[in-house]
Design a protein around this motif. Structure first.
Motif, PDB file in Angstrom:
ATOM      1  N   ILE A  15      13.317  53.904   0.184  1.00 18.77           N
ATOM      2  CA  ILE A  15      14.692  54.122  -0.286  1.00 18.77           C
ATOM      3  C   ILE A  15      15.528  52.864  -0.071  1.00 18.77           C
ATOM      4  CG2 ILE A  15      16.829  55.384   0.190  1.00 18.77           C
ATOM      5  CD1 ILE A  15      15.069  57.859   0.737  1.00 18.77           C
ATOM      6  N   MET A  16      15.346  52.215   1.069  1.00 19.76           N
ATOM      7  CA  MET A  16      16.088  50.985   1.323  1.00 19.76           C
ATOM      8  C   MET A  16      15.717  49.898   0.318  1.00 19.76           C
ATOM      9  SD  MET A  16      16.146  50.744   5.490  1.00 19.76           S
ATOM     10  CE  MET A  16      16.890  49.115   5.403  1.00 19.76           C
ATOM     11  N   LEU A  17      14.426  49.767   0.028  1.00 22.90           N
ATOM     12  CA  LEU A  17      13.983  48.779  -0.949  1.00 22.90           C
ATOM     13  C   LEU A  17      14.482  49.125  -2.346  1.00 22.90           C
ATOM     14  CD1 LEU A  17      10.303  48.153   0.241  1.00 22.90           C
ATOM     15  CD2 LEU A  17      12.309  46.692   0.599  1.00 22.90           C
ATOM     16  N   LYS A  18      14.593  50.406  -2.623  1.00 27.95           N
ATOM     17  CA  LYS A  18      15.071  50.855  -3.926  1.00 27.95           C
ATOM     18  C   LYS A  18      16.563  50.588  -4.100  1.00 27.95           C
ATOM     19  CE  LYS A  18      15.012  53.516  -7.740  1.00 27.95           C
ATOM     20  NZ  LYS A  18      14.373  53.081  -8.998  1.00 27.95           N
ATOM     21  N   THR A  19      17.331  50.856  -3.058  1.00 30.25           N
ATOM     22  CA  THR A  19      18.793  50.802  -3.182  1.00 30.25           C
ATOM     23  C   THR A  19      19.410  49.485  -2.724  1.00 30.25           C
ATOM     24  OG1 THR A  19      19.059  51.822  -0.988  1.00 30.25           O
ATOM     25  CG2 THR A  19      18.985  53.296  -2.898  1.00 30.25           C
ATOM     26  N   GLN A  20      18.703  48.759  -1.815  1.00 24.75           N
ATOM     27  CA  GLN A  20      19.309  47.561  -1.254  1.00 24.75           C
ATOM     28  C   GLN A  20      18.402  46.335  -1.268  1.00 24.75           C
ATOM     29  OE1 GLN A  20      21.161  48.418   2.675  1.00 24.75           O
ATOM     30  NE2 GLN A  20      20.540  50.543   2.301  1.00 24.75           N
ATOM     31  N   GLY A  21      17.116  46.533  -1.575  1.00 24.41           N
ATOM     32  CA  GLY A  21      16.129  45.472  -1.420  1.00 24.41           C
ATOM     33  C   GLY A  21      16.414  44.256  -2.268  1.00 24.41           C
ATOM     34  N   PRO A  22      15.623  43.181  -2.027  1.00 18.40           N
ATOM     35  CA  PRO A  22      14.451  43.120  -1.139  1.00 18.40           C
ATOM     36  C   PRO A  22      14.830  42.931   0.328  1.00 18.40           C
ATOM     37  CG  PRO A  22      14.739  41.037  -2.260  1.00 18.40           C
ATOM     38  CD  PRO A  22      15.774  41.963  -2.834  1.00 18.40           C
ATOM     39  N   PHE A  23      13.845  43.237   1.206  1.00 17.61           N
ATOM     40  CA  PHE A  23      14.028  43.095   2.642  1.00 17.61           C
ATOM     41  C   PHE A  23      12.823  42.374   3.236  1.00 17.61           C
ATOM     42  CE2 PHE A  23      17.075  46.600   2.264  1.00 17.61           C
ATOM     43  CZ  PHE A  23      18.021  46.272   3.243  1.00 17.61           C
ATOM     44  N   SER A  24      13.058  41.695   4.348  1.00 11.18           N
ATOM     45  CA  SER A  24      11.956  41.149   5.141  1.00 11.18           C
ATOM     46  C   SER A  24      11.577  42.184   6.197  1.00 11.18           C
ATOM     47  CB  SER A  24      12.387  39.848   5.823  1.00 11.18           C
ATOM     48  OG  SER A  24      13.388  40.115   6.804  1.00 11.18           O
ATOM     49  N   VAL A  25      10.466  41.936   6.876  1.00  8.23           N
ATOM     50  CA  VAL A  25      10.026  42.841   7.942  1.00  8.23           C
ATOM     51  C   VAL A  25      11.091  42.925   9.036  1.00  8.23           C
ATOM     52  CG1 VAL A  25       8.373  43.118   9.837  1.00  8.23           C
ATOM     53  CG2 VAL A  25       7.552  42.602   7.532  1.00  8.23           C
ATOM     54  N   SER A  26      11.600  41.785   9.446  1.00 14.00           N
ATOM     55  CA  SER A  26      12.590  41.793  10.531  1.00 14.00           C
ATOM     56  C   SER A  26      13.868  42.506  10.117  1.00 14.00           C
ATOM     57  CB  SER A  26      12.898  40.365  10.976  1.00 14.00           C
ATOM     58  OG  SER A  26      13.436  39.604   9.906  1.00 14.00           O
ATOM     59  N   GLU A  27      14.283  42.353   8.870  1.00 12.87           N
ATOM     60  CA  GLU A  27      15.484  43.036   8.389  1.00 12.87           C
ATOM     61  C   GLU A  27      15.289  44.544   8.360  1.00 12.87           C
ATOM     62  OE1 GLU A  27      17.191  39.481   5.466  1.00 12.87           O
ATOM     63  OE2 GLU A  27      15.756  40.957   4.706  1.00 12.87           O
TER      64      GLU A  27
END
Length: 213
Positions: A15-27
């Motif tokens: 959901i985070m990648l869908k709504t706010q991504g991209p993300f790193s592992v640490s994020e």
């Protein structure tokens, strides 16, 4: 407890990648308040399933790092409104045009699966058709009552909302079964009519090639 937490964490990442991504592992670890190791485990699983696209981020100072976003395949894991879209489009057509549309679909499927009708063995025909329906999302199985009698059960209907409104959808499926199996097919229960499952009773002509035991 772990088995209950992992699916929700995986879903949260998607959901985070869908709504706010991209993300790193640490994020992701920081946002979800979990360890980077836990995030990497989920990222690895999602990547193995083809649900992620990896991007390398280069910065002026320091080592490059990876960020992740969802792949096109991941869209299957989120809600869609395809049924309503199909109903809206069909509602623009008159009854005859809808019938022509479903008849055309039936003819296309007949051509695609003609090899079933070319098979001489009853059981092989039923098994092949059941396998096609199962992989099409119908959760299908069959039972053999005798050399000439079989029953196909479908526990899911991917086009249930359409079939609820248009009887021609179910009629074409029954006709498709008859023509592919070259047998008499009767539908005795239907999900679209409130049944627990769709049930098709199949009777092969007694003078045709019998199914193998």
């Amino acid at each position: 407890m772990k088995s209950h937490q992992e699916p929700s964490t995986r879903r949260s990442i998607m959901i985070m990648l869908k709504t706010q991504g991209p993300f790193s592992v640490s994020e992701l670890a920081r946002e979800l308040n979990i360890t980077e190791m836990a995030v990497r485990r989920h990222i690895h699983t999602l990547d193995q399933e083809g649900l992620l696209i990896t991007e390398t981020v280069r910065i002026p100072t320091g080592r490059p790092f990876l960020r992740f976003r969802l792949s096109e395949r991941a869209e299957e894991h989120f809600p869609h409104n395809y049924h309503q879209l199909a109903l809206d489009l069909l509602s623009e057509l008159d009854e005859d045009a809808v019938a022509v549309l479903f008849e055309g679909r039936k003819q296309k499927l007949l051509s695609r699966y003609q090899s079933i009708a070319d098979t001489q063995d009853h059981k092989e025909r039923v098994a092949a058709l059941t396998d096609i329906q199962h992989h099409g999302g119908y959760m299908a199985r069959y039972e053999q009552q005798s050399e000439d009698q079989y029953t196909i059960y479908e526990y899911n209907c991917p086009i249930n909302q359409i079939a609820n409104r248009y009887d021609i959808a179910c009629q074409c499926e029954q006709q498709l079964f008859e023509q592919l199996l070259q047998a008499d097919v009767k539908r005795t229960e239907c999900i679209a009519k409130g049944g627990h499952c769709c049930v098709y009773q199949i009777q092969f002509p007694s003078n045709s090639v019998a199914g193998s035991e």
